[in-house]
Design a protein around this motif. Sequence first.
Motif, PDB file in Angstrom:
ATOM      1  N   THR A  44       0.838  -1.202   0.000  1.00 22.79           N
ATOM      2  CA  THR A  44       0.000   0.000   0.000  1.00 22.79           C
ATOM      3  C   THR A  44       0.871   1.248   0.000  1.00 22.79           C
ATOM      4  O   THR A  44       0.597   2.211  -0.722  1.00 22.79           O
ATOM      5  CB  THR A  44      -0.958  -0.021   1.205  1.00 22.79           C
ATOM      6  N   SER A  45       1.955   1.232   0.780  1.00 22.41           N
ATOM      7  CA  SER A  45       2.907   2.350   0.773  1.00 22.41           C
ATOM      8  C   SER A  45       3.562   2.511  -0.597  1.00 22.41           C
ATOM      9  O   SER A  45       3.764   3.631  -1.068  1.00 22.41           O
ATOM     10  CB  SER A  45       4.000   2.130   1.827  1.00 22.41           C
ATOM     11  N   LEU A  46       3.876   1.384  -1.231  1.00 21.52           N
ATOM     12  CA  LEU A  46       4.459   1.427  -2.574  1.00 21.52           C
ATOM     13  C   LEU A  46       3.524   2.134  -3.541  1.00 21.52           C
ATOM     14  O   LEU A  46       3.941   3.019  -4.302  1.00 21.52           O
ATOM     15  CB  LEU A  46       4.771   0.011  -3.062  1.00 21.52           C
ATOM     16  N   ALA A  47       2.260   1.779  -3.508  1.00 20.12           N
ATOM     17  CA  ALA A  47       1.279   2.421  -4.389  1.00 20.12           C
ATOM     18  C   ALA A  47       1.181   3.910  -4.086  1.00 20.12           C
ATOM     19  O   ALA A  47       1.287   4.753  -4.990  1.00 20.12           O
ATOM     20  CB  ALA A  47      -0.095   1.763  -4.228  1.00 20.12           C
ATOM     21  N   HIS A  48       0.997   4.233  -2.827  1.00 20.94           N
ATOM     22  CA  HIS A  48       0.781   5.628  -2.420  1.00 20.94           C
ATOM     23  C   HIS A  48       1.948   6.533  -2.835  1.00 20.94           C
ATOM     24  O   HIS A  48       1.737   7.610  -3.391  1.00 20.94           O
ATOM     25  CB  HIS A  48       0.567   5.695  -0.909  1.00 20.94           C
ATOM     26  N   HIS A  49       3.164   6.094  -2.585  1.00 18.37           N
ATOM     27  CA  HIS A  49       4.326   6.954  -2.833  1.00 18.37           C
ATOM     28  C   HIS A  49       4.820   6.916  -4.276  1.00 18.37           C
ATOM     29  O   HIS A  49       5.550   7.811  -4.702  1.00 18.37           O
ATOM     30  CB  HIS A  49       5.442   6.620  -1.843  1.00 18.37           C
ATOM     31  N   SER A  50       4.405   5.920  -5.050  1.00 17.14           N
ATOM     32  CA  SER A  50       4.779   5.877  -6.473  1.00 17.14           C
ATOM     33  C   SER A  50       3.733   6.541  -7.354  1.00 17.14           C
ATOM     34  O   SER A  50       3.998   6.832  -8.514  1.00 17.14           O
ATOM     35  CB  SER A  50       4.956   4.428  -6.928  1.00 17.14           C
ATOM     36  N   LEU A  51       2.551   6.742  -6.804  1.00 16.27           N
ATOM     37  CA  LEU A  51       1.377   7.215  -7.562  1.00 16.27           C
ATOM     38  C   LEU A  51       0.926   6.207  -8.613  1.00 16.27           C
ATOM     39  O   LEU A  51       0.269   6.559  -9.583  1.00 16.27           O
ATOM     40  CB  LEU A  51       1.609   8.586  -8.186  1.00 16.27           C
ATOM     41  N   ILE A  52       1.273   4.944  -8.398  1.00 18.56           N
ATOM     42  CA  ILE A  52       0.795   3.856  -9.245  1.00 18.56           C
ATOM     43  C   ILE A  52      -0.416   3.244  -8.549  1.00 18.56           C
ATOM     44  O   ILE A  52      -0.329   2.872  -7.376  1.00 18.56           O
ATOM     45  CB  ILE A  52       1.879   2.782  -9.457  1.00 18.56           C
ATOM     46  N   ASP A  53      -1.542   3.168  -9.241  1.00 15.86           N
ATOM     47  CA  ASP A  53      -2.696   2.466  -8.678  1.00 15.86           C
ATOM     48  C   ASP A  53      -2.408   0.970  -8.741  1.00 15.86           C
ATOM     49  O   ASP A  53      -2.023   0.444  -9.796  1.00 15.86           O
ATOM     50  CB  ASP A  53      -3.971   2.773  -9.462  1.00 15.86           C
ATOM     51  N   ILE A  54      -2.580   0.301  -7.607  1.00 12.80           N
ATOM     52  CA  ILE A  54      -2.262  -1.121  -7.515  1.00 12.80           C
ATOM     53  C   ILE A  54      -3.437  -1.861  -6.880  1.00 12.80           C
ATOM     54  O   ILE A  54      -3.930  -1.467  -5.823  1.00 12.80           O
ATOM     55  CB  ILE A  54      -0.991  -1.354  -6.668  1.00 12.80           C
ATOM     56  N   GLY A  55      -3.868  -2.921  -7.543  1.00 11.03           N
ATOM     57  CA  GLY A  55      -4.863  -3.824  -6.990  1.00 11.03           C
ATOM     58  C   GLY A  55      -4.253  -5.211  -6.906  1.00 11.03           C
ATOM     59  O   GLY A  55      -3.688  -5.693  -7.883  1.00 11.03           O
ATOM     60  N   ILE A  56      -4.347  -5.825  -5.738  1.00 10.56           N
ATOM     61  CA  ILE A  56      -3.775  -7.164  -5.547  1.00 10.56           C
ATOM     62  C   ILE A  56      -4.722  -7.988  -4.690  1.00 10.56           C
ATOM     63  O   ILE A  56      -5.122  -7.555  -3.609  1.00 10.56           O
ATOM     64  CB  ILE A  56      -2.396  -7.117  -4.842  1.00 10.56           C
ATOM     65  N   THR A  57      -5.059  -9.162  -5.199  1.00  2.00           N
ATOM     66  CA  THR A  57      -5.728 -10.163  -4.370  1.00  2.00           C
ATOM     67  C   THR A  57      -4.881 -11.424  -4.441  1.00  2.00           C
ATOM     68  O   THR A  57      -4.423 -11.808  -5.520  1.00  2.00           O
ATOM     69  CB  THR A  57      -7.166 -10.460  -4.826  1.00  2.00           C
ATOM     70  N   ALA A  58      -4.691 -12.026  -3.285  1.00  3.58           N
ATOM     71  CA  ALA A  58      -3.844 -13.218  -3.228  1.00  3.58           C
ATOM     72  C   ALA A  58      -4.426 -14.215  -2.247  1.00  3.58           C
ATOM     73  O   ALA A  58      -4.862 -13.847  -1.161  1.00  3.58           O
ATOM     74  CB  ALA A  58      -2.432 -12.835  -2.788  1.00  3.58           C
ATOM     75  N   VAL A  59      -4.436 -15.458  -2.683  1.00  2.00           N
ATOM     76  CA  VAL A  59      -4.767 -16.568  -1.811  1.00  2.00           C
ATOM     77  C   VAL A  59      -3.596 -17.526  -1.922  1.00  2.00           C
ATOM     78  O   VAL A  59      -3.234 -17.949  -3.022  1.00  2.00           O
ATOM     79  CB  VAL A  59      -6.082 -17.255  -2.232  1.00  2.00           C
ATOM     80  N   GLY A  60      -2.996 -17.831  -0.772  1.00  2.00           N
ATOM     81  CA  GLY A  60      -1.829 -18.706  -0.797  1.00  2.00           C
ATOM     82  C   GLY A  60      -1.791 -19.624   0.399  1.00  2.00           C
ATOM     83  O   GLY A  60      -2.648 -19.561   1.282  1.00  2.00           O
ATOM     84  N   ASP A  61      -0.782 -20.450   0.429  1.00  3.99           N
ATOM     85  CA  ASP A  61      -0.626 -21.448   1.479  1.00  3.99           C
ATOM     86  C   ASP A  61       0.052 -20.846   2.708  1.00  3.99           C
ATOM     87  O   ASP A  61       1.044 -21.369   3.215  1.00  3.99           O
ATOM     88  CB  ASP A  61       0.136 -22.661   0.947  1.00  3.99           C
ATOM     89  N   THR A  62      -0.519 -19.758   3.210  1.00  2.00           N
ATOM     90  CA  THR A  62       0.067 -19.071   4.361  1.00  2.00           C
ATOM     91  C   THR A  62      -0.011 -19.899   5.639  1.00  2.00           C
ATOM     92  O   THR A  62       0.671 -19.570   6.613  1.00  2.00           O
ATOM     93  CB  THR A  62      -0.597 -17.695   4.587  1.00  2.00           C
ATOM     94  N   GLU A  63      -0.807 -20.964   5.634  1.00  2.00           N
ATOM     95  CA  GLU A  63      -0.807 -21.845   6.800  1.00  2.00           C
ATOM     96  C   GLU A  63       0.527 -22.581   6.920  1.00  2.00           C
ATOM     97  O   GLU A  63       0.894 -23.036   8.005  1.00  2.00           O
ATOM     98  CB  GLU A  63      -1.977 -22.846   6.742  1.00  2.00           C
ATOM     99  N   ILE A  64       1.265 -22.679   5.810  1.00  2.00           N
ATOM    100  CA  ILE A  64       2.606 -23.273   5.829  1.00  2.00           C
ATOM    101  C   ILE A  64       3.611 -22.194   6.216  1.00  2.00           C
ATOM    102  O   ILE A  64       4.331 -22.312   7.194  1.00  2.00           O
ATOM    103  CB  ILE A  64       2.950 -23.896   4.465  1.00  2.00           C
ATOM    104  N   ASP A  65       3.682 -21.147   5.406  1.00  2.00           N
ATOM    105  CA  ASP A  65       4.456 -19.949   5.714  1.00  2.00           C
ATOM    106  C   ASP A  65       4.125 -18.900   4.665  1.00  2.00           C
ATOM    107  O   ASP A  65       3.225 -19.082   3.848  1.00  2.00           O
ATOM    108  CB  ASP A  65       5.961 -20.230   5.830  1.00  2.00           C
ATOM    109  N   ASP A  66       4.842 -17.795   4.673  1.00  2.00           N
ATOM    110  CA  ASP A  66       4.519 -16.680   3.787  1.00  2.00           C
ATOM    111  C   ASP A  66       5.292 -16.683   2.473  1.00  2.00           C
ATOM    112  O   ASP A  66       5.040 -15.870   1.599  1.00  2.00           O
ATOM    113  CB  ASP A  66       4.749 -15.354   4.517  1.00  2.00           C
ATOM    114  N   HIS A  67       6.234 -17.601   2.302  1.00  3.95           N
ATOM    115  CA  HIS A  67       7.159 -17.564   1.167  1.00  3.95           C
ATOM    116  C   HIS A  67       6.461 -17.523  -0.196  1.00  3.95           C
ATOM    117  O   HIS A  67       6.710 -16.623  -0.997  1.00  3.95           O
ATOM    118  CB  HIS A  67       8.127 -18.752   1.222  1.00  3.95           C
ATOM    119  N   HIS A  68       5.631 -18.501  -0.490  1.00  6.53           N
ATOM    120  CA  HIS A  68       5.024 -18.584  -1.827  1.00  6.53           C
ATOM    121  C   HIS A  68       4.155 -17.372  -2.130  1.00  6.53           C
ATOM    122  O   HIS A  68       4.193 -16.839  -3.243  1.00  6.53           O
ATOM    123  CB  HIS A  68       4.195 -19.869  -1.974  1.00  6.53           C
TER     124      HIS A  68
END
Length: 178
Positions: A44-68
């Motif tokens: 969110t900080s990247l979007a705000h300070h670059s003035l690039i509009d960014i939309g991201i949705t992610a579903v991942g195996d975070t029950e394992i860890d955050d890597h993927h």
Amino acid sequence: MSNDRRAQRVRETNETRIAVSVDLDGSGEAAVATGIGFYDHLLTSLAHHSLIDIGITAVGDTEIDDHHTVEDVALALGGAISDALGDRVGITRFGAARVPMDESLAQCALDLSGRPYAVIDLPFRADRMGELNSQMVEHALYSFAQASGTTLHLDGRGRNDHHLAEAAFKALARALRM
């Protein structure tokens, strides 16, 4: 706004489902949901300070860890930015920024040449920042550089890992904004 500098990327693997949209001529709006709170904060900080509009949705195996999830989001975001840059004709190739955040300071220099390379030095002290593994910050930045075709030099110093990570993403953002 020009439709020429917008792009979308979808990345689906055995571990993740990622959808990213970018508008390089945006106003810094962000709609980010990765399931990793501190990573959402950095993006969110990247979007705000670059003035690039960014939309991201992610579903991942975070029950394992955050890597993927972290890696695949960075690859999809970098790829979308590369797509939005198109043939890169007429852009300002080089950008640089120094961003202080309390006791931390990060500096970024980049070249949007299409030749990916990354030199990143962010000396984190702790293993985690919220749900985000500290090692994944550098890995995300490296993956972003590879997928976006950016030569990226980013380093920083500080005693508070949250401040250092945030300053790094803001320095990247301000350099991209150039």
